[in-house]
Design a protein around this motif. Structure first.
Motif, PDB file in Angstrom:
ATOM      1  N   GLY A 108      32.935  39.609  55.417  1.00 43.45           N
ATOM      2  CA  GLY A 108      31.979  40.699  55.545  1.00 43.45           C
ATOM      3  C   GLY A 108      31.637  41.082  56.968  1.00 43.45           C
ATOM      4  O   GLY A 108      30.990  42.113  57.184  1.00 43.45           O
ATOM      5  N   ALA A 109      32.081  40.302  57.952  1.00 37.26           N
ATOM      6  CA  ALA A 109      31.653  40.540  59.332  1.00 37.26           C
ATOM      7  C   ALA A 109      32.080  41.891  59.874  1.00 37.26           C
ATOM      8  O   ALA A 109      31.414  42.444  60.749  1.00 37.26           O
ATOM      9  N   ALA A 110      33.178  42.428  59.368  1.00 36.86           N
ATOM     10  CA  ALA A 110      33.617  43.744  59.840  1.00 36.86           C
ATOM     11  C   ALA A 110      32.590  44.820  59.538  1.00 36.86           C
ATOM     12  O   ALA A 110      32.550  45.860  60.201  1.00 36.86           O
ATOM     13  N   LEU A 111      31.723  44.578  58.546  1.00 36.35           N
ATOM     14  CA  LEU A 111      30.675  45.537  58.191  1.00 36.35           C
ATOM     15  C   LEU A 111      29.468  45.433  59.109  1.00 36.35           C
ATOM     16  O   LEU A 111      28.515  46.205  58.971  1.00 36.35           O
ATOM     17  N   GLY A 112      29.479  44.483  60.052  1.00 34.90           N
ATOM     18  CA  GLY A 112      28.314  44.223  60.871  1.00 34.90           C
ATOM     19  C   GLY A 112      27.406  43.223  60.180  1.00 34.90           C
ATOM     20  O   GLY A 112      27.824  42.508  59.269  1.00 34.90           O
ATOM     21  N   ALA A 113      26.157  43.171  60.585  1.00 31.19           N
ATOM     22  CA  ALA A 113      25.206  42.211  60.006  1.00 31.19           C
ATOM     23  C   ALA A 113      24.694  42.747  58.677  1.00 31.19           C
ATOM     24  O   ALA A 113      23.504  43.024  58.488  1.00 31.19           O
ATOM     25  N   ALA A 114      25.615  42.882  57.735  1.00 29.07           N
ATOM     26  CA  ALA A 114      25.298  43.509  56.453  1.00 29.07           C
ATOM     27  C   ALA A 114      24.447  42.596  55.595  1.00 29.07           C
ATOM     28  O   ALA A 114      24.541  41.366  55.649  1.00 29.07           O
ATOM     29  N   GLY A 115      23.634  43.205  54.756  1.00 25.91           N
ATOM     30  CA  GLY A 115      22.829  42.465  53.807  1.00 25.91           C
ATOM     31  C   GLY A 115      23.562  42.241  52.504  1.00 25.91           C
ATOM     32  O   GLY A 115      24.705  42.675  52.311  1.00 25.91           O
ATOM     33  N   ALA A 116      22.882  41.592  51.567  1.00 29.77           N
ATOM     34  CA  ALA A 116      23.507  41.215  50.304  1.00 29.77           C
ATOM     35  C   ALA A 116      23.926  42.430  49.486  1.00 29.77           C
ATOM     36  O   ALA A 116      24.979  42.415  48.836  1.00 29.77           O
ATOM     37  N   GLY A 117      23.135  43.490  49.510  1.00 26.00           N
ATOM     38  CA  GLY A 117      23.459  44.661  48.700  1.00 26.00           C
ATOM     39  C   GLY A 117      24.782  45.285  49.094  1.00 26.00           C
ATOM     40  O   GLY A 117      25.610  45.610  48.234  1.00 26.00           O
ATOM     41  N   THR A 118      24.993  45.431  50.388  1.00 27.64           N
ATOM     42  CA  THR A 118      26.237  46.039  50.874  1.00 27.64           C
ATOM     43  C   THR A 118      27.436  45.182  50.520  1.00 27.64           C
ATOM     44  O   THR A 118      28.473  45.688  50.079  1.00 27.64           O
ATOM     45  N   VAL A 119      27.306  43.880  50.709  1.00 31.48           N
ATOM     46  CA  VAL A 119      28.436  42.992  50.434  1.00 31.48           C
ATOM     47  C   VAL A 119      28.710  42.879  48.938  1.00 31.48           C
ATOM     48  O   VAL A 119      29.866  42.885  48.504  1.00 31.48           O
ATOM     49  N   THR A 120      27.674  42.801  48.120  1.00 29.91           N
ATOM     50  CA  THR A 120      27.886  42.794  46.674  1.00 29.91           C
ATOM     51  C   THR A 120      28.611  44.066  46.238  1.00 29.91           C
ATOM     52  O   THR A 120      29.540  44.017  45.423  1.00 29.91           O
TER      53      THR A 120
END
Length: 287
Positions: A50-62
């Motif tokens: 998920g790091a490519a998305l930046g400091a993403a939260g759980a919602g974005t990664v889910t």
């Protein structure tokens, strides 16, 4: 109209994708993240991918990973970013990819003309990938291409994997398959992840699995024994065909001859990696 043989792009993807994925089964990934103070396997995975998305939260990664239980993701994100930065996670993942590929392929293959050729072909295919409605691909497309050919090849395989994956999620939504139904029906084909791996890594419980099986039986996708019905087989075939259509551009851009060559090279690397134990023996199957 396509200029490629039927399923040529899918075959190429199937040759490249596993070599990208092997880093997530590698002890080198845990070692690199352990040195940064992150040791939980799920935490490592979510941070690494998920790091490519930046400091993403759980919602974005889910949303972008699709088949994980949100409760599991939320236990690790965004809190992992208080332990390391996304850039540190990306750097650790690349170091793990380097050491893993050197171990499972060997230095001769790493430095071979074939590896350089494969990297150039895969990167050229990725030139035709598109960002719109493909968040996980788009995030990785913003990363720099590594200089060394084996890492450039791994990076290009990542781009092609996430490009196809983002399209596949659209196909799953259109087919009305929720995250666990997608996993259960894929496992029923005999080509998906074994249930024990899904339950161990995706955060689902056996009761969740059984409920998804029941829903698919009610829809006529699975029979009483949990096998795909004729309608279920057609559903899964349609999903792959829809994904092929949404993922055609990179391989059309490369052309039939170069797609065949990249597939040949990718299969050679994949066979060598599998022979060296790059993947768990019980990863795929219905049991």
């Amino acid at each position: 109209m396509s200029t490629l043989p039927p399923r040529a792009g899918r075959r190429c993807h199937n040759a490249l994708n596993p070599l990208h994925s092997c880093v997530y089964f590698s002890p080198d990934l845990g070692k690199e993240f352990g040195l940064l103070g992150v040791t939980d396997e799920s935490r490592v995975y979510f941070a690494a991918r998920g790091a490519a998305l930046g400091a993403a939260g759980a919602g974005t990664v889910t949303a972008t990973f699709y088949n994980f239980n949100h409760e599991l993701v939320a236990r690790h994100l965004p809190s992992v970013w208080s332990e390391l930065s996304p850039q540190a996670a990306l750097d650790a993942r690349l170091r793990a990819a380097d050491s893993t590929l050197r171990r499972v392929l060997g230095e001769e293959t790493i430095g071979s003309p074939e590896m350089a050729e494969a990297a150039a072909l895969a990167l050229r295919a990725a030139e035709a990938c598109t960002r719109h409605a493909r968040p996980l691909y788009a995030a990785h497309a913003d990363l720099e291409v590594p200089d060394e050919p084996h890492l450039a090849y791994w990076h290009a395989a990542t781009l092609l994997r996430e490009h196809r994956g983002d399209g596949h999620l659209a196909a799953l939504l259109a087919a009305g398959l929720d995250p666990l139904e997608a996993l259960v029906s894929h496992t029923a084909t005999g080509k998906g992840m074994a249930p024990r791996w899904i339950l161990a890594t995706r955060g689902w419980r056996r009761t969740d699995w059984d409920a998804a099986v029941a829903r698919l039986r009610d829809r006529g996708v699975l029979d009483a024994e949990g096998e795909l019905t004729e309608a279920g087989t057609a559903l899964r075939a349609g999903l792959e065909e829809a994904t092929d259509r949404m993922d055609a551009a990179p391989y059309e851009h490369l052309g039939a001859d170069d797609v065949a060559r990249l597939t040949e090279l990718g299969r050679g690397f994949l066979f060598a990696a599998a022979s060296a134990g790059a993947f768990p023996a019980d990863l795929v199957g219905k049991g």
